[in-house]
Write a protein that holds these residues in place. Structure first.
Motif, PDB file in Angstrom:
ATOM      1  N   ALA A  57       0.817  -1.288  -0.083  1.00 47.34           N
ATOM      2  CA  ALA A  57      -0.004  -0.255  -0.041  1.00 47.34           C
ATOM      3  C   ALA A  57       0.899   1.196  -0.067  1.00 47.34           C
ATOM      4  O   ALA A  57       0.528   2.270  -0.749  1.00 47.34           O
ATOM      5  CB  ALA A  57      -1.043  -0.022   1.279  1.00 47.34           C
ATOM      6  N   ASN A  58       1.965   1.143   0.635  1.00 47.16           N
ATOM      7  CA  ASN A  58       2.897   2.359   0.730  1.00 47.16           C
ATOM      8  C   ASN A  58       3.515   2.860  -0.469  1.00 47.16           C
ATOM      9  O   ASN A  58       3.740   3.708  -0.855  1.00 47.16           O
ATOM     10  CB  ASN A  58       3.794   2.019   2.077  1.00 47.16           C
ATOM     11  CG  ASN A  58       3.530   2.495   3.185  1.00 47.16           C
ATOM     12  OD1 ASN A  58       2.420   3.152   3.408  1.00 47.16           O
ATOM     13  ND2 ASN A  58       3.808   1.726   4.309  1.00 47.16           N
ATOM     14  N   GLU A  59       3.830   1.487  -1.184  1.00 48.00           N
ATOM     15  CA  GLU A  59       4.613   1.534  -2.555  1.00 48.00           C
ATOM     16  C   GLU A  59       3.481   2.108  -3.689  1.00 48.00           C
ATOM     17  O   GLU A  59       3.785   3.110  -4.346  1.00 48.00           O
ATOM     18  CB  GLU A  59       4.754   0.257  -3.210  1.00 48.00           C
ATOM     19  CG  GLU A  59       6.075  -0.284  -2.376  1.00 48.00           C
ATOM     20  CD  GLU A  59       6.433  -1.798  -2.681  1.00 48.00           C
ATOM     21  OE1 GLU A  59       5.797  -2.368  -3.405  1.00 48.00           O
ATOM     22  OE2 GLU A  59       7.643  -2.175  -2.154  1.00 48.00           O
ATOM     23  N   GLN A  60       2.098   1.607  -3.400  1.00 47.54           N
ATOM     24  CA  GLN A  60       1.358   2.140  -4.330  1.00 47.54           C
ATOM     25  C   GLN A  60       1.060   3.621  -4.157  1.00 47.54           C
ATOM     26  O   GLN A  60       0.921   4.506  -4.952  1.00 47.54           O
ATOM     27  CB  GLN A  60      -0.189   1.430  -4.233  1.00 47.54           C
ATOM     28  CG  GLN A  60       0.165  -0.016  -4.883  1.00 47.54           C
ATOM     29  CD  GLN A  60      -1.464  -0.729  -4.569  1.00 47.54           C
ATOM     30  OE1 GLN A  60      -2.268  -0.189  -3.706  1.00 47.54           O
ATOM     31  NE2 GLN A  60      -1.517  -1.509  -5.401  1.00 47.54           N
ATOM     32  N   GLU A  63       3.772   5.509  -5.787  1.00 53.85           N
ATOM     33  CA  GLU A  63       3.524   5.600  -7.300  1.00 53.85           C
ATOM     34  C   GLU A  63       2.507   6.726  -7.312  1.00 53.85           C
ATOM     35  O   GLU A  63       2.513   7.494  -8.260  1.00 53.85           O
ATOM     36  CB  GLU A  63       3.053   4.350  -7.717  1.00 53.85           C
ATOM     37  CG  GLU A  63       4.331   3.321  -7.840  1.00 53.85           C
ATOM     38  CD  GLU A  63       3.851   2.017  -8.354  1.00 53.85           C
ATOM     39  OE1 GLU A  63       2.770   1.870  -9.071  1.00 53.85           O
ATOM     40  OE2 GLU A  63       4.433   0.984  -7.866  1.00 53.85           O
ATOM     41  N   HIS A  64       1.195   6.719  -6.646  1.00 58.60           N
ATOM     42  CA  HIS A  64       0.100   7.502  -6.915  1.00 58.60           C
ATOM     43  C   HIS A  64       0.734   8.823  -6.563  1.00 58.60           C
ATOM     44  O   HIS A  64       0.370   9.909  -7.411  1.00 58.60           O
ATOM     45  CB  HIS A  64      -0.833   7.231  -6.015  1.00 58.60           C
ATOM     46  CG  HIS A  64      -1.680   6.101  -6.601  1.00 58.60           C
ATOM     47  ND1 HIS A  64      -2.706   5.392  -5.837  1.00 58.60           N
ATOM     48  CD2 HIS A  64      -1.569   5.246  -7.620  1.00 58.60           C
ATOM     49  CE1 HIS A  64      -3.143   4.286  -6.587  1.00 58.60           C
ATOM     50  NE2 HIS A  64      -2.402   4.294  -7.539  1.00 58.60           N
ATOM     51  N   GLU A  65       1.421   9.314  -5.536  1.00 59.06           N
ATOM     52  CA  GLU A  65       2.071  10.392  -5.364  1.00 59.06           C
ATOM     53  C   GLU A  65       2.952  11.023  -6.298  1.00 59.06           C
ATOM     54  O   GLU A  65       2.788  12.168  -6.794  1.00 59.06           O
ATOM     55  CB  GLU A  65       2.678  10.734  -4.015  1.00 59.06           C
ATOM     56  CG  GLU A  65       1.556  10.434  -2.839  1.00 59.06           C
ATOM     57  CD  GLU A  65       2.367  10.603  -1.284  1.00 59.06           C
ATOM     58  OE1 GLU A  65       3.518  10.296  -1.210  1.00 59.06           O
ATOM     59  OE2 GLU A  65       1.845  10.661  -0.485  1.00 59.06           O
ATOM     60  N   LYS A  66       3.614  10.004  -6.973  1.00 59.42           N
ATOM     61  CA  LYS A  66       4.508  10.459  -7.935  1.00 59.42           C
ATOM     62  C   LYS A  66       3.704  10.815  -9.271  1.00 59.42           C
ATOM     63  O   LYS A  66       3.985  11.811 -10.039  1.00 59.42           O
ATOM     64  CB  LYS A  66       5.415   9.390  -8.302  1.00 59.42           C
ATOM     65  CG  LYS A  66       6.685   9.657  -9.450  1.00 59.42           C
ATOM     66  CD  LYS A  66       7.492   8.523  -9.842  1.00 59.42           C
ATOM     67  CE  LYS A  66       8.518   8.792 -10.619  1.00 59.42           C
ATOM     68  NZ  LYS A  66       9.411   7.551 -10.963  1.00 59.42           N
TER      69      LYS A  66
END
Length: 133
Positions: A57-60, A63-66
């Motif tokens: 979830a943190n990785e996603q 990615e969403h923040e990026k």
């Protein structure tokens, strides 16, 4: 002496009963410990799965923040481009408005000059010999 032996036998039976009771309690405790160990193992596995899900979830999220940051930068670039285009369009519109004002002014000046010339021509034609009076 027989009485002592009877007391000893009674005492031994009590000790044997206590030992059997202790053994039963010990077995029950062992079963309970096994159950708790199994529950502990399942909770550990669940915690590991939860940790893995949290990492994903943190990785996603990263990615969403990026992606949001990229989209924000792109929208800022487009906004700047549109503002520049708007300023250019407003500048051209102002230039065209000034040209139109000059053209209207020139038209009015030419119209006034044409009207004046026409009036002079009519005066000249009236003064010519043979003109109708």
């Amino acid at each position: 002496m027989l009485q002592d032996l009877d007391k000893l036998a009674t005492r031994i039976r009590q000790v044997v009963a206590l030992l059997q009771q202790a053994r039963a309690e010990s077995e029950a405790q062992a079963v309970r410990i096994q159950g708790l160990e199994e529950q502990h193992r399942r909770l550990r596995e669940q915690a590991a799965q939860d940790q893995k899900a949290l990492v994903q979830a943190n990785e996603q999220l990263a990615e969403h923040e990026k992606g949001l940051q990229v989209a924000h930068l792109e929208s800022e670039r487009l906004r700047k481009e549109l503002e520049d285009h708007l300023q250019d369009s407003q500048g051209r519109a102002q230039a065209l408005a000034h040209q139109l004002e000059r053209a209207v002014s020139e038209r009015d000046r030419l119209r006034a000059a044409a009207t004046g010339a026409q009036q002079q021509i009519e005066l000249i034609l009236e003064r010519l010999p043979g003109a109708e009076n």
